[in-house]
Each structure stands twice: as structure tokens, then as C-alpha cells.
Scaffold this motif. Structure first.
Motif, PDB file in Angstrom:
ATOM      1  N   ARG A  14       7.571   5.269  -1.712  1.00 26.25           N
ATOM      2  CA  ARG A  14       6.505   4.741  -1.010  1.00 26.25           C
ATOM      3  C   ARG A  14       5.249   4.356  -1.644  1.00 26.25           C
ATOM      4  O   ARG A  14       4.882   5.014  -2.730  1.00 26.25           O
ATOM      5  N   GLY A  15       4.590   3.092  -1.282  1.00 29.05           N
ATOM      6  CA  GLY A  15       3.328   2.921  -2.140  1.00 29.05           C
ATOM      7  C   GLY A  15       2.174   2.066  -1.301  1.00 29.05           C
ATOM      8  O   GLY A  15       2.758   1.734  -0.122  1.00 29.05           O
ATOM      9  N   ARG A  16       1.097   1.815  -2.112  1.00 32.16           N
ATOM     10  CA  ARG A  16       0.271   0.982  -1.370  1.00 32.16           C
ATOM     11  C   ARG A  16      -0.327   0.278  -2.729  1.00 32.16           C
ATOM     12  O   ARG A  16      -1.006   0.914  -3.349  1.00 32.16           O
ATOM     13  N   THR A  17      -0.589  -1.132  -2.475  1.00 32.67           N
ATOM     14  CA  THR A  17      -1.586  -1.936  -3.418  1.00 32.67           C
ATOM     15  C   THR A  17      -2.649  -2.292  -2.679  1.00 32.67           C
ATOM     16  O   THR A  17      -2.695  -2.565  -1.551  1.00 32.67           O
ATOM     17  N   ALA A  18      -3.928  -2.570  -3.482  1.00 34.62           N
ATOM     18  CA  ALA A  18      -4.971  -2.859  -2.900  1.00 34.62           C
ATOM     19  C   ALA A  18      -5.866  -3.773  -3.775  1.00 34.62           C
ATOM     20  O   ALA A  18      -5.685  -3.497  -5.090  1.00 34.62           O
ATOM     21  N   LEU A  19      -6.597  -4.623  -3.210  1.00 31.49           N
ATOM     22  CA  LEU A  19      -7.649  -5.439  -4.091  1.00 31.49           C
ATOM     23  C   LEU A  19      -8.748  -4.886  -3.850  1.00 31.49           C
ATOM     24  O   LEU A  19      -9.336  -4.688  -2.667  1.00 31.49           O
ATOM     25  N   GLU A  20      -9.305  -4.104  -5.021  1.00 31.94           N
ATOM     26  CA  GLU A  20     -10.680  -3.273  -4.776  1.00 31.94           C
ATOM     27  C   GLU A  20     -11.776  -4.429  -5.017  1.00 31.94           C
ATOM     28  O   GLU A  20     -12.759  -4.101  -4.380  1.00 31.94           O
TER      29      GLU A  20
END
Length: 108
Positions: A14-20
Motif C-alpha cells: 500500500r502506498g501514497r504519492t503526493a505532489l508537494e
């Protein structure tokens, strides 16, 4: 173990990517491996670390989490399967950012 027979029962990533901010992506990955002789979970992700694209974030996060989880579960064959499944789930052209999850079962 016989050749080509996985030494794990199941892999869950499981994971999460984000544009900071523009051009800076982050990732958080949780890899769980249910090995034949033990289970393990590992995570990877740094709040202060940013990648220039989603692909680099996914590859770096997936490799690190899967490597530690497979080592601690005593499952040599899980490392590559976990990493490839994680990267495929993480890098999606139609949904480039957000949450992802994938499961790799075996028929054992």
C-alpha cells in the motif's frame, strides 16, 4: 525450495504519492510479506525527501520497502515480485498521484 516456487504466501503493498510543490513528489510505501517461515512489514518514505517525478518516487520507495520486508520475512523470492507489483500499482498513467494498493498471492 524448488526453482521458481515462491517462498512466500502473500505480498500486500500500500502506498501514497503526493505532489508537494511543483516538480517535487513524495511517496510513502508499506510492504507486508507473509513468508513461509515468517511475516514482515516495512515502510519507506521521507517527509523531507522529494523526487522530480512519480516514477522515481515509486521505484525508490518500492525497492527500499520490499527489500527490507523480504529480508525480514526470510523470503528471497518476494523481493522482486513485491518491487515489480508495487511499481506497477504506483505508476498509473490515468491516475498519476494518490493512494495505491496491490496484492500478490501464491497458490501455495
Amino acid at each position: 525450495m524448488e526453482a521458481n516456487v515462491p517462498d512466500y504466501r502473500r505480498i500486500v503493498v500500500r502506498g501514497r504519492t503526493a505532489l508537494e510543490q511543483a516538480g517535487h513528489f513524495t511517496i510513502r510505501v508499506f510492504a507486508q510479506i507473509q513468508g513461509v517461515s515468517g511475516d514482515s512489514m516495512a515502510s519507506q518514505g521521507d517527509v523531507g525527501c522529494c523526487y522530480v517525478n512519480v516514477e522515481d518516487a515509486c521505484e525508490t520507495g518500492c525497492v527500499a520497502a520490499c527489500e527490507r520486508a523480504s529480508y525480514n520475512a526470510h523470503s528471497a523470492s518476494a523481493k522482486q515480485d513485491c518491487t515489480m507489483a508495487c511499481i506497477r500499482a504506483c505508476v498509473r498513467p490515468d491516475i498519476p498521484l494518490g493512494r495505491f494498493t496491490t496484492t500478490v498471492p501464491t497458490n501455495k
